[in-house]
Write a protein that holds these residues in place. Sequence first.
Motif, PDB file in Angstrom:
ATOM      1  N   VAL A  90      22.757 -79.453 -35.474  1.00  0.00           N
ATOM      2  CA  VAL A  90      23.680 -78.311 -35.433  1.00  0.00           C
ATOM      3  C   VAL A  90      22.902 -76.990 -35.421  1.00  0.00           C
ATOM      4  CG1 VAL A  90      25.547 -77.134 -36.660  1.00  0.00           C
ATOM      5  CG2 VAL A  90      25.464 -79.651 -36.625  1.00  0.00           C
ATOM      6  N   ARG A  91      21.910 -76.893 -36.294  1.00  0.00           N
ATOM      7  CA  ARG A  91      21.117 -75.650 -36.349  1.00  0.00           C
ATOM      8  C   ARG A  91      20.344 -75.415 -35.068  1.00  0.00           C
ATOM      9  NH1 ARG A  91      18.927 -75.960 -42.590  1.00  0.00           N
ATOM     10  NH2 ARG A  91      21.004 -76.447 -43.400  1.00  0.00           N
ATOM     11  N   THR A  92      19.806 -76.507 -34.511  1.00  0.00           N
ATOM     12  CA  THR A  92      19.023 -76.368 -33.278  1.00  0.00           C
ATOM     13  C   THR A  92      19.911 -75.917 -32.126  1.00  0.00           C
ATOM     14  OG1 THR A  92      17.490 -78.048 -34.054  1.00  0.00           O
ATOM     15  CG2 THR A  92      17.472 -77.585 -31.695  1.00  0.00           C
ATOM     16  N   LEU A  93      21.106 -76.498 -32.025  1.00  0.00           N
ATOM     17  CA  LEU A  93      22.033 -76.055 -30.967  1.00  0.00           C
ATOM     18  C   LEU A  93      22.356 -74.578 -31.149  1.00  0.00           C
ATOM     19  CD1 LEU A  93      24.511 -79.088 -30.739  1.00  0.00           C
ATOM     20  CD2 LEU A  93      22.698 -78.462 -29.124  1.00  0.00           C
ATOM     21  N   ASN A  94      22.595 -74.195 -32.394  1.00  0.00           N
ATOM     22  CA  ASN A  94      22.914 -72.796 -32.684  1.00  0.00           C
ATOM     23  C   ASN A  94      21.782 -71.873 -32.240  1.00  0.00           C
ATOM     24  OD1 ASN A  94      24.637 -70.781 -33.958  1.00  0.00           O
ATOM     25  ND2 ASN A  94      23.033 -70.627 -35.513  1.00  0.00           N
ATOM     26  N   SER A  95      20.546 -72.271 -32.508  1.00  0.00           N
ATOM     27  CA  SER A  95      19.453 -71.369 -32.166  1.00  0.00           C
ATOM     28  C   SER A  95      19.202 -71.330 -30.656  1.00  0.00           C
ATOM     29  CB  SER A  95      18.193 -71.670 -32.985  1.00  0.00           C
ATOM     30  OG  SER A  95      17.417 -72.646 -32.385  1.00  0.00           O
ATOM     31  N   ILE A  96      19.461 -72.440 -29.961  1.00  0.00           N
ATOM     32  CA  ILE A  96      19.333 -72.424 -28.488  1.00  0.00           C
ATOM     33  C   ILE A  96      20.377 -71.455 -27.893  1.00  0.00           C
ATOM     34  CG2 ILE A  96      19.576 -73.760 -26.351  1.00  0.00           C
ATOM     35  CD1 ILE A  96      18.723 -76.263 -28.047  1.00  0.00           C
ATOM     36  N   VAL A  97      21.615 -71.559 -28.398  1.00  0.00           N
ATOM     37  CA  VAL A  97      22.677 -70.674 -27.888  1.00  0.00           C
ATOM     38  C   VAL A  97      22.321 -69.216 -28.176  1.00  0.00           C
ATOM     39  CG1 VAL A  97      25.115 -70.013 -28.106  1.00  0.00           C
ATOM     40  CG2 VAL A  97      24.479 -72.436 -28.074  1.00  0.00           C
ATOM     41  N   SER A  98      21.809 -68.946 -29.388  1.00  0.00           N
ATOM     42  CA  SER A  98      21.426 -67.561 -29.724  1.00  0.00           C
ATOM     43  C   SER A  98      20.352 -67.046 -28.774  1.00  0.00           C
ATOM     44  CB  SER A  98      20.890 -67.461 -31.154  1.00  0.00           C
ATOM     45  OG  SER A  98      21.839 -67.939 -32.049  1.00  0.00           O
ATOM     46  N   GLY A 138      11.903 -67.446 -17.128  1.00  0.00           N
ATOM     47  CA  GLY A 138      11.829 -68.359 -15.991  1.00  0.00           C
ATOM     48  C   GLY A 138      13.107 -69.136 -15.729  1.00  0.00           C
ATOM     49  N   SER A 139      14.181 -68.827 -16.480  1.00  0.00           N
ATOM     50  CA  SER A 139      15.412 -69.612 -16.341  1.00  0.00           C
ATOM     51  C   SER A 139      16.601 -68.713 -16.031  1.00  0.00           C
ATOM     52  CB  SER A 139      15.741 -70.351 -17.650  1.00  0.00           C
ATOM     53  OG  SER A 139      14.676 -71.171 -18.066  1.00  0.00           O
ATOM     54  N   SER A 140      17.433 -69.139 -15.093  1.00  0.00           N
ATOM     55  CA  SER A 140      18.696 -68.433 -14.862  1.00  0.00           C
ATOM     56  C   SER A 140      19.782 -68.979 -15.769  1.00  0.00           C
ATOM     57  CB  SER A 140      19.148 -68.599 -13.415  1.00  0.00           C
ATOM     58  OG  SER A 140      18.195 -68.040 -12.553  1.00  0.00           O
ATOM     59  N   PHE A 141      19.528 -70.150 -16.360  1.00  0.00           N
ATOM     60  CA  PHE A 141      20.480 -70.752 -17.305  1.00  0.00           C
ATOM     61  C   PHE A 141      19.733 -71.814 -18.098  1.00  0.00           C
ATOM     62  CE2 PHE A 141      20.511 -73.164 -13.373  1.00  0.00           C
ATOM     63  CZ  PHE A 141      20.401 -74.475 -13.807  1.00  0.00           C
ATOM     64  N   ALA A 195      19.775 -68.029 -25.719  1.00  0.00           N
ATOM     65  CA  ALA A 195      20.365 -67.815 -24.393  1.00  0.00           C
ATOM     66  C   ALA A 195      21.154 -66.507 -24.372  1.00  0.00           C
ATOM     67  CB  ALA A 195      21.265 -68.993 -24.014  1.00  0.00           C
ATOM     68  N   LYS A 196      21.942 -66.263 -25.436  1.00  0.00           N
ATOM     69  CA  LYS A 196      22.752 -65.037 -25.468  1.00  0.00           C
ATOM     70  C   LYS A 196      21.855 -63.806 -25.533  1.00  0.00           C
ATOM     71  CE  LYS A 196      26.676 -67.333 -26.065  1.00  0.00           C
ATOM     72  NZ  LYS A 196      28.045 -67.515 -25.968  1.00  0.00           N
ATOM     73  N   ALA A 197      20.798 -63.897 -26.354  1.00  0.00           N
ATOM     74  CA  ALA A 197      19.879 -62.758 -26.462  1.00  0.00           C
ATOM     75  C   ALA A 197      19.227 -62.488 -25.108  1.00  0.00           C
ATOM     76  CB  ALA A 197      18.817 -63.025 -27.534  1.00  0.00           C
ATOM     77  N   GLY A 198      18.981 -63.538 -24.353  1.00  0.00           N
ATOM     78  CA  GLY A 198      18.340 -63.379 -23.050  1.00  0.00           C
ATOM     79  C   GLY A 198      19.343 -63.171 -21.933  1.00  0.00           C
ATOM     80  N   ASN A 199      20.640 -63.149 -22.305  1.00  0.00           N
ATOM     81  CA  ASN A 199      21.679 -62.887 -21.306  1.00  0.00           C
ATOM     82  C   ASN A 199      21.764 -63.936 -20.200  1.00  0.00           C
ATOM     83  OD1 ASN A 199      23.786 -61.282 -20.810  1.00  0.00           O
ATOM     84  ND2 ASN A 199      22.588 -59.475 -20.192  1.00  0.00           N
ATOM     85  N   SER A 248      10.188 -78.687 -28.755  1.00  0.00           N
ATOM     86  CA  SER A 248       9.369 -77.486 -28.536  1.00  0.00           C
ATOM     87  C   SER A 248      10.111 -76.469 -27.670  1.00  0.00           C
ATOM     88  CB  SER A 248       8.026 -77.855 -27.895  1.00  0.00           C
ATOM     89  OG  SER A 248       8.239 -78.512 -26.661  1.00  0.00           O
ATOM     90  N   ALA A 249      10.858 -76.948 -26.696  1.00  0.00           N
ATOM     91  CA  ALA A 249      11.624 -76.036 -25.832  1.00  0.00           C
ATOM     92  C   ALA A 249      12.747 -75.379 -26.624  1.00  0.00           C
ATOM     93  CB  ALA A 249      12.198 -76.791 -24.633  1.00  0.00           C
ATOM     94  N   ALA A 250      13.338 -76.137 -27.551  1.00  0.00           N
ATOM     95  CA  ALA A 250      14.421 -75.583 -28.360  1.00  0.00           C
ATOM     96  C   ALA A 250      13.875 -74.528 -29.319  1.00  0.00           C
ATOM     97  CB  ALA A 250      15.111 -76.707 -29.136  1.00  0.00           C
ATOM     98  N   VAL A 251      12.768 -74.832 -29.973  1.00  0.00           N
ATOM     99  CA  VAL A 251      12.195 -73.906 -30.959  1.00  0.00           C
ATOM    100  C   VAL A 251      11.719 -72.627 -30.276  1.00  0.00           C
ATOM    101  CG1 VAL A 251      10.285 -73.564 -32.587  1.00  0.00           C
ATOM    102  CG2 VAL A 251      11.547 -75.738 -32.582  1.00  0.00           C
ATOM    103  N   ALA A 252      11.103 -72.782 -29.106  1.00  0.00           N
ATOM    104  CA  ALA A 252      10.564 -71.611 -28.402  1.00  0.00           C
ATOM    105  C   ALA A 252      11.426 -71.273 -27.183  1.00  0.00           C
ATOM    106  CB  ALA A 252       9.113 -71.858 -27.996  1.00  0.00           C
ATOM    107  N   ALA A 253      12.727 -71.444 -27.312  1.00  0.00           N
ATOM    108  CA  ALA A 253      13.629 -71.216 -26.173  1.00  0.00           C
ATOM    109  C   ALA A 253      13.483 -69.794 -25.626  1.00  0.00           C
ATOM    110  CB  ALA A 253      15.080 -71.475 -26.585  1.00  0.00           C
ATOM    111  N   ASP A 254      13.173 -68.828 -26.495  1.00  0.00           N
ATOM    112  CA  ASP A 254      13.023 -67.445 -26.016  1.00  0.00           C
ATOM    113  C   ASP A 254      11.907 -67.331 -24.974  1.00  0.00           C
ATOM    114  OD1 ASP A 254      11.315 -68.061 -28.282  1.00  0.00           O
ATOM    115  OD2 ASP A 254      10.646 -65.982 -28.190  1.00  0.00           O
ATOM    116  N   THR A 255      10.904 -68.205 -25.049  1.00  0.00           N
ATOM    117  CA  THR A 255       9.794 -68.115 -24.089  1.00  0.00           C
ATOM    118  C   THR A 255      10.183 -68.679 -22.717  1.00  0.00           C
ATOM    119  OG1 THR A 255       8.850 -70.305 -24.596  1.00  0.00           O
ATOM    120  CG2 THR A 255       8.131 -68.454 -25.970  1.00  0.00           C
ATOM    121  N   LEU A 256      11.339 -69.317 -22.644  1.00  0.00           N
ATOM    122  CA  LEU A 256      11.774 -69.923 -21.373  1.00  0.00           C
ATOM    123  C   LEU A 256      12.799 -69.062 -20.646  1.00  0.00           C
ATOM    124  CD1 LEU A 256      12.115 -73.621 -22.626  1.00  0.00           C
ATOM    125  CD2 LEU A 256      10.151 -72.534 -21.538  1.00  0.00           C
TER     126      LEU A 256
END
Length: 327
Positions: free
Chosen positions: A236-244, A199-202, A246-250, A188-196
Motif C-alpha cells: 500500500v505504501r509503495t503504491l502511494n509513493s509511486i502515485v505521488s 524518461g517516461s510519459s506515463f 507520478a503526480k509530482a512529475g505531472n 528499485s524503480a518504485a523507490v526511485a520513481a522520481d528518477t524515471l
Amino acid sequence: ERRMIEFARDTTSRTRDGVRIDLMANIERGEEASKALELGADGVGLFRSEYLFMNANKLPSEEEQFTAYKRAIEGMEGLPVTIRTLDLGGDKFVESSELPLYRESNPFLGYRAIRFCLDHEALFLSQLRAILRASAFGKARIMYPMISGALELNRANEMLETAKSHLREGGIAFDEGIQAGAMIEIPSAAVAADTLISGSSFFSVGTNDLIQYLLAVDRLNDRVAHLYEPTHPAVVRTLNSIVSAAKAGNIGVSICGEVAGDPVMVPLLVGLGVESLSMSATLIPNVKFVIQNMDLAEAQDIAKMALETTDGSIILERLLDFYTSRM
Ligand code: PEP
Ligand code: MG
C-alpha cells in the motif's frame, strides 16, 4: 450477464461524484481489441507482445508484428493501445533455437524483459519499428517492462529514437508524438520513481511482479501463496509513493496487474490516486459497476485507513466490508 455487458458498453466509468477512471484492457493478441471495445474498454492498457513470440514456433517477423499491433490499434478505433515490449524470461519461456534464452535457477531475477532486449538490439529495434509503423493507424503507446532504473530507461528510449530514425530515412509514416513509459514493477524503480519521470510519459504499475519482489514471494509458488498479500502495508505504501512521484512529475499513472481487475481492491487503488486500471476485458463491466457506486471521497478515506493500518489482513477486511455493504 448480457445486460451487464450492454450497461458497461453504454455508460462511462465515473464515480458517483463524477471522477473519471479509465478502464483499459489487457490483451495478448491483436484480435482481442475489438472484443474489449465491446465490453466497454477505454483502450488497451497492456498488450503483452511476448505472446506473439510464445505462440509461434518461429519468431514473428517485423511485418508480422506490425500486422498484429495494427490490428489492435484499428480494433480500438482511435482509443489508446499500450504495447509492452517483449517481456520474455521469468515465467514466460520460449523454446526456440533462434532465441538465446536458457533455463536459469532464478528466472525472475534473471535475464528477462528489457534486460534481454537491450542485449539484442536487432530484435528490439525491429519490434520498436513494428510498433512505430502501427502507430500511424491510430493511437499507440510504448511501455518498457522490468525497468530497474534510469540508465535502462534511457537506453531503451535511445533505441526508440534509433528506430524512429530508421523509419524517417525510409520515408515511413509513424506518430511523431508517440508516448513511451516505464512499467514500475521492480522495487528499485518504485523507490526511485522520481528518477524515471524525465524518461517516461506515463507510469504503469505491474503489481503482479511488484508484489512478488517487494514481499520476496514467488508469484507462481503455491507453498508461499498465502504470503502473497496485495494489501500488505508495504505494498500500500509503495503504491502511494509511486502515485505521488507520478503526480509530482505531472505524468499519468495506471495499474495493469491483477489487482486492477479485483472489485474489492479498486476503491483502495482509486483512493490512492490511480486514474487508470487495466485488466482482462471480461472484468471491465464489474469494475465499472463498482466505480459507479462509490465516491472519490470514500475511496480516499479507505486509502487513508490503509496507509495508517499496520496489518494487511485488517485492510483486506475493511475493503471486503466496503464492497459487500455497497454492491
Ligand atoms: C505485472 O507484473 O503486474 C504485469 C502486468 O505483467 P506480467 O503479469 O505480464 O508480468
Ligand atoms: Mg510483470
